[in-house]
Scaffold this motif. Structure first.
Motif, PDB file in Angstrom:
ATOM      1  N   LEU A 157       0.777  -1.157   0.091  1.00  0.00           N
ATOM      2  CA  LEU A 157       0.145   0.025   0.039  1.00  0.00           C
ATOM      3  C   LEU A 157       1.100   1.215  -0.089  1.00  0.00           C
ATOM      4  O   LEU A 157       1.717   1.311   0.776  1.00  0.00           O
ATOM      5  CB  LEU A 157      -1.009   0.022   1.228  1.00  0.00           C
ATOM      6  N   TRP A 158       0.650   2.116  -0.925  1.00  0.00           N
ATOM      7  CA  TRP A 158       1.135   3.318  -0.980  1.00  0.00           C
ATOM      8  C   TRP A 158       0.167   4.401  -0.501  1.00  0.00           C
ATOM      9  O   TRP A 158      -1.021   4.660  -0.970  1.00  0.00           O
ATOM     10  CB  TRP A 158       1.710   3.861  -1.994  1.00  0.00           C
ATOM     11  N   SER A 159       0.340   5.209   0.816  1.00  0.00           N
ATOM     12  CA  SER A 159      -0.645   6.019   1.392  1.00  0.00           C
ATOM     13  C   SER A 159      -0.247   7.209   1.363  1.00  0.00           C
ATOM     14  O   SER A 159       1.060   7.641   1.937  1.00  0.00           O
ATOM     15  CB  SER A 159      -1.160   5.350   2.736  1.00  0.00           C
ATOM     16  N   LEU A 160      -1.025   8.320   0.813  1.00  0.00           N
ATOM     17  CA  LEU A 160      -0.521   9.817   0.765  1.00  0.00           C
ATOM     18  C   LEU A 160      -1.129  10.587   1.654  1.00  0.00           C
ATOM     19  O   LEU A 160      -2.455  10.487   1.943  1.00  0.00           O
ATOM     20  CB  LEU A 160      -0.801  10.129  -0.860  1.00  0.00           C
ATOM     21  N   ARG A 200      -1.621  15.559  -5.404  1.00  0.00           N
ATOM     22  CA  ARG A 200      -1.580  15.701  -6.704  1.00  0.00           C
ATOM     23  C   ARG A 200      -0.099  15.826  -7.302  1.00  0.00           C
ATOM     24  O   ARG A 200       0.383  15.677  -8.215  1.00  0.00           O
ATOM     25  CB  ARG A 200      -2.059  16.991  -7.199  1.00  0.00           C
ATOM     26  N   VAL A 201       0.888  15.865  -6.347  1.00  0.00           N
ATOM     27  CA  VAL A 201       2.453  15.860  -6.607  1.00  0.00           C
ATOM     28  C   VAL A 201       2.835  14.535  -6.427  1.00  0.00           C
ATOM     29  O   VAL A 201       3.499  13.916  -7.083  1.00  0.00           O
ATOM     30  CB  VAL A 201       3.100  16.816  -5.854  1.00  0.00           C
ATOM     31  N   THR A 202       2.470  14.092  -5.185  1.00  0.00           N
ATOM     32  CA  THR A 202       3.126  12.877  -4.868  1.00  0.00           C
ATOM     33  C   THR A 202       2.668  11.419  -5.661  1.00  0.00           C
ATOM     34  O   THR A 202       3.350  10.596  -5.888  1.00  0.00           O
ATOM     35  CB  THR A 202       2.832  12.532  -3.307  1.00  0.00           C
ATOM     36  N   GLU A 260       2.135  11.737  -8.860  1.00  0.00           N
ATOM     37  CA  GLU A 260       3.217  11.770  -9.955  1.00  0.00           C
ATOM     38  C   GLU A 260       4.444  10.707  -9.700  1.00  0.00           C
ATOM     39  O   GLU A 260       4.960  10.122 -10.597  1.00  0.00           O
ATOM     40  CB  GLU A 260       3.450  12.756 -10.484  1.00  0.00           C
ATOM     41  N   SER A 261       4.815  10.924  -8.708  1.00  0.00           N
ATOM     42  CA  SER A 261       5.965  10.216  -8.237  1.00  0.00           C
ATOM     43  C   SER A 261       5.909   8.517  -8.171  1.00  0.00           C
ATOM     44  O   SER A 261       6.816   7.787  -8.211  1.00  0.00           O
ATOM     45  CB  SER A 261       6.509  10.543  -6.826  1.00  0.00           C
ATOM     46  N   LEU A 262       4.612   8.226  -8.183  1.00  0.00           N
ATOM     47  CA  LEU A 262       4.296   6.620  -8.137  1.00  0.00           C
ATOM     48  C   LEU A 262       4.155   6.243  -9.108  1.00  0.00           C
ATOM     49  O   LEU A 262       4.032   4.858  -9.375  1.00  0.00           O
ATOM     50  CB  LEU A 262       2.861   6.636  -7.018  1.00  0.00           C
ATOM     51  N   ALA A 263       4.009   6.879 -10.205  1.00  0.00           N
ATOM     52  CA  ALA A 263       3.456   6.505 -11.693  1.00  0.00           C
ATOM     53  C   ALA A 263       4.478   4.993 -11.958  1.00  0.00           C
ATOM     54  O   ALA A 263       3.993   4.231 -12.806  1.00  0.00           O
ATOM     55  CB  ALA A 263       3.554   7.435 -12.594  1.00  0.00           C
ATOM     56  N   SER A 264       5.658   5.181 -11.603  1.00  0.00           N
ATOM     57  CA  SER A 264       6.630   4.264 -12.137  1.00  0.00           C
ATOM     58  C   SER A 264       6.538   2.854 -11.357  1.00  0.00           C
ATOM     59  O   SER A 264       6.915   2.022 -11.912  1.00  0.00           O
ATOM     60  CB  SER A 264       8.127   4.526 -11.775  1.00  0.00           C
ATOM     61  N   GLU A 265       5.589   2.983 -10.307  1.00  0.00           N
ATOM     62  CA  GLU A 265       5.476   1.636  -9.571  1.00  0.00           C
ATOM     63  C   GLU A 265       4.134   0.714  -9.932  1.00  0.00           C
ATOM     64  O   GLU A 265       3.725  -0.051  -9.726  1.00  0.00           O
ATOM     65  CB  GLU A 265       5.059   1.988  -8.107  1.00  0.00           C
ATOM     66  N   GLY A 266       3.554   1.499 -10.993  1.00  0.00           N
ATOM     67  CA  GLY A 266       2.257   1.120 -11.561  1.00  0.00           C
ATOM     68  C   GLY A 266       2.488   0.045 -12.730  1.00  0.00           C
ATOM     69  O   GLY A 266       3.658  -0.375 -12.901  1.00  0.00           O
ATOM     70  N   ALA A 300     -10.173  18.402  -5.132  1.00  0.00           N
ATOM     71  CA  ALA A 300      -9.194  17.590  -6.068  1.00  0.00           C
ATOM     72  C   ALA A 300      -9.443  16.254  -6.626  1.00  0.00           C
ATOM     73  O   ALA A 300      -8.711  15.517  -7.091  1.00  0.00           O
ATOM     74  CB  ALA A 300      -7.678  17.467  -5.343  1.00  0.00           C
ATOM     75  N   TYR A 301     -10.805  15.684  -6.389  1.00  0.00           N
ATOM     76  CA  TYR A 301     -11.197  14.310  -6.521  1.00  0.00           C
ATOM     77  C   TYR A 301     -11.158  14.125  -8.227  1.00  0.00           C
ATOM     78  O   TYR A 301     -10.764  12.969  -8.411  1.00  0.00           O
ATOM     79  CB  TYR A 301     -12.651  14.112  -6.290  1.00  0.00           C
ATOM     80  N   GLY A 302     -11.350  15.064  -9.094  1.00  0.00           N
ATOM     81  CA  GLY A 302     -11.345  14.768 -10.222  1.00  0.00           C
ATOM     82  C   GLY A 302      -9.529  14.751 -10.857  1.00  0.00           C
ATOM     83  O   GLY A 302      -9.557  13.982 -11.625  1.00  0.00           O
ATOM     84  N   ASP A 303      -8.822  15.297 -10.059  1.00  0.00           N
ATOM     85  CA  ASP A 303      -7.374  15.130 -10.464  1.00  0.00           C
ATOM     86  C   ASP A 303      -6.976  13.978  -9.936  1.00  0.00           C
ATOM     87  O   ASP A 303      -6.211  13.204 -10.586  1.00  0.00           O
ATOM     88  CB  ASP A 303      -6.467  16.376  -9.420  1.00  0.00           C
TER      89      ASP A 303
END
Length: 218
Positions: A84-87, A118-120, A122-128, A141-144
């Motif tokens: 789990l990655w929790s922000l 909304r920033v953090t 993007e740093s997770l994208a490589s884990e997907g 920010a739900y839409g984002d």
């Protein structure tokens, strides 16, 4: 939010076993911060775990850690085997969450990231790609968050969002907590996006605060 507990929820939760000490610690921390009323109820937590377990998720993202209560339910839904990655935006909340998670058997499987999601995110994208996301953060920010999920949650993955009723503000009821126009419009648009049957198979569950559950079809 969650100021009045429906009788049905009281009955449902009378059948649920007492929460473990680590979850009680999360609730205690939330109360100390004056935020106990926005924590998931035990029945909502059970529902979250149940959905994640049914979907056999193993890589999951949470937006909005608070004091780590929902994170524990997510970890249990993955049977302690997933990651789990929790922000969380607030450092003090993250510290409390870490203390509660330290007492949970699968707590080491949770990675807390502090900062604006909304920033953090993007740093997770490589884990997907990820098996799912639980959205319970900044309402405006739900839409984002959903836009990110559309790019980074796998086809067939889960998107679960809490507080999608805004205590009734999304359909125009006056509410004790004042929501601004931006927040209301964001949640109305969010719910409409998940209702698009060409993109999602979804159900809006009438919990006390509303929980939207969707399977990504693309």
């Amino acid at each position: 939010m969650r100021n009045e507990i429906p009788k049905a929820q009281v009955y449902i939760e009378s059948l649920i076993p007492q929460e473990a000490a680590s979850k009680q610690k999360s609730r205690q921390f939330a109360e100390e911060l004056g935020l106990g009323r926005i924590s998931l109820s035990p029945s909502e937590g059970q529902l979250l775990s149940f959905l994640i377990r049914l979907h056999k998720c193993r890589k999951f993202v949470e937006v909005g850690t608070l004091t780590g209560l929902s994170a524990q339910y997510i970890l249990e839904g993955m049977d302690g085997e997933g990651t789990l990655w929790s922000l969380e935006k607030a450092e003090v909340h993250a510290q409390k969450a870490q203390a509660a998670l330290a007492d949970h058997p699968a707590g080491s499987k949770a990675h807390l990231l502090v900062g604006d999601a909304r920033v953090t995110l993007e740093s997770l994208a490589s884990e997907g790609p990820f098996d799912g996301i639980f959205i319970d953060g900044n309402k405006a920010a739900y839409g984002d968050y959903l836009t990110w999920a559309e790019k980074n949650v796998r086809k067939g993955g889960l998107i679960i969002a809490d507080n999608v009723f805004l205590s009734g503000a999304v359909w125009g009821d006056p509410t004790q907590q004042k929501f601004n126009d931006k927040q209301i419009k964001a949640l109305q648009d969010f719910n409409k996006r998940l209702a698009d049957s060409t993109l999602y198979e979804s159900v809006l569950i009438p919990t006390a605060e509303g929980m939207n559950v969707a399977v990504k079809l693309f």
